[in-house]
Design an enzyme around this catalytic site. Structure first.
Site, short mmCIF file in Angstrom:
data_model
loop_
_atom_site.label_atom_id
_atom_site.label_comp_id
_atom_site.label_asym_id
_atom_site.label_seq_id
_atom_site.Cartn_x
_atom_site.Cartn_y
_atom_site.Cartn_z
N HIS A 200 1.48 -6.20 -0.52
CA HIS A 200 2.93 -6.30 -0.60
C HIS A 200 3.52 -5.04 0.02
O HIS A 200 3.27 -3.93 -0.45
CB HIS A 200 3.38 -6.43 -2.06
CG HIS A 200 4.86 -6.42 -2.24
ND1 HIS A 200 5.68 -7.41 -1.73
CD2 HIS A 200 5.68 -5.53 -2.85
CE1 HIS A 200 6.93 -7.14 -2.03
NE2 HIS A 200 6.96 -6.00 -2.72
N ARG B 273 6.11 19.92 -1.50
CA ARG B 273 7.22 20.49 -0.73
C ARG B 273 6.73 21.24 0.51
O ARG B 273 7.54 21.71 1.30
CB ARG B 273 8.04 21.43 -1.63
CG ARG B 273 8.62 20.71 -2.83
CD ARG B 273 9.43 21.64 -3.71
NE ARG B 273 10.58 22.20 -3.02
CZ ARG B 273 11.46 23.03 -3.59
NH1 ARG B 273 11.28 23.40 -4.86
NH2 ARG B 273 12.47 23.50 -2.91
N LYS C 166 12.43 -1.23 0.67
CA LYS C 166 11.48 -1.26 1.80
C LYS C 166 12.06 -2.04 2.99
O LYS C 166 12.01 -1.57 4.13
CB LYS C 166 10.15 -1.89 1.36
CG LYS C 166 9.44 -1.15 0.25
CD LYS C 166 8.09 -1.76 -0.07
CE LYS C 166 8.21 -3.16 -0.65
NZ LYS C 166 8.88 -3.17 -1.97
N ASP D 71 7.38 -7.96 3.61
CA ASP D 71 7.04 -8.52 2.31
C ASP D 71 5.54 -8.72 2.09
O ASP D 71 4.99 -8.28 1.09
CB ASP D 71 7.78 -9.85 2.09
CG ASP D 71 7.67 -10.30 0.64
OD1 ASP D 71 7.98 -9.48 -0.25
OD2 ASP D 71 7.26 -11.45 0.40
#
Length: 310
Positions: free
Chosen positions: A136, A241, A157, A175
């Site tokens: 998915h 980061r 998405k 999808d």
């Protein structure tokens, strides 16, 4: 299931005899050139593979006594043998044709050189017989990098993929992504036929990307190199980061680079994915900004420690 009939039609080969065996399954990506078998050694004959007979094999076969020729070809044609291909446009021996008619083993002739045909066959078989799975997510080609966007349902998405398409990138699948492991470390994704070129946007419905944005906005398949996993911003979670932490996603037996992107209002996810794709390409070229920064930071710490000692 891959059959000999599909092999013949896809590679435009010519079937000479053995039409009854065209429905035989092909289960092995390996190809055999039965040189030792021509000499009579069948102890380890890989009969479930496609057999290639080229100039070397047939020239040796022609040196055999007539009383041995028929027996060799009869042993070569087994019920489980998908096909025997004679290359370089050579004339198949009469004994081979007779054995084919008796066992219904397909005999195919090709004009290609043996090595060239073997390469074509290997590529075709590896693609067709590759291990498959489905995930998915959304697959987009971003600056030539196949980016698999994953995340919980409703995270954005498809909306991110739409923004990427508007920015000139190409949609592969939305999808549901069908994935094949062609070789070790090579994953290729494509859409199911039912939803090819389609994108589902909540509140808008299903749109046809090719109709709206043109043929240059879609791809039929793409090698997957990078995974971008979208998740809701968690203030209690420490996100990377600097970029030194290397995450991977394992699909079948292959691991690809994974980046987790926290999503919250005000973050332009499409631009972040573009930069991630470009940075991935730089890493492949041997340029790693995070590593360079870490080295500079360590050098600065060492210099400062020396100054404090003085």
């Amino acid at each position: 299931m891959l059959t000999t009939d599909r092999l013949v039609n896809t590679l435009n080969l010519e079937l000479l005899t053995g039409e009854e065996g065209l429905d035989r399954p092909i289960k092995n990506t390996d190809i055999s050139r039965p040189g030792l078998e021509m000499a009579g050694y069948f102890s380890h004959y890989a009969s479930d593979r496609i057999q290639l007979l080229g100039t070397t094999e047939l020239s040796f076969y022609n040196l055999l006594p007539d009383e041995e020729k028929k027996g060799r070809m009869r042993k070569l044609c087994r019920p489980e043998t998908p096909a025997i291909i004679v290359t370089r446009g050579l004339e198949p021996p009469e004994e081979l044709i007779q054995a084919s008619q008796e066992t219904h083993t397909p005999i195919i002739v090709a004009k290609d050189a043996t090595t060239s045909l073997m390469s074509r066959l290997t590529t075709f078989l590896e693609h067709e017989l590759a291990k498959t799975t489905s995930l998915h997510g959304v697959l987009v080609d971003v600056y030539g990098v196949g980016v698999l966007i994953t995340g919980d349902s409703g995270i954005g998405k498809s909306e991110t993929a739409l923004e990427l398409v508007k920015r000139g990138h190409r949609l592969v699948a939305d999808d549901n992504v069908e994935i094949k492991e062609i070789t070790k470390d090579e994953l290729v994704g494509k859409p199911p036929k039912l939803i090819e070129h389609l994108l589902e946007i909540r509140g808008l419905g299903i749109i046809n990307v090719m109709t709206l944005f043109g043929a240059g906005s879609i791809l039929t398949e793409k090698q997957i190199r990078l995974n971008i996993n979208l998740e809701n911003w968690n203030k209690n979670k420490l996100y990377d980061r600097v970029g030194l932490n290397e995450e991977t996603l394992k699909i079948l037996d292959t691991e690809i680079t994974k980046k987790t992107i926290p999503v919250r209002p005000g973050r332009n996810v499409a631009v972040i994915i573009e930069v991630a794709a470009m940075n991935y390409r730089l890493n492949i070229m041997g340029i790693n900004t995070a590593v360079e920064f870490n080295e500079r930071l360590n050098e600065e710490i060492v210099r400062n420690s020396h100054k404090s000692e003085e």
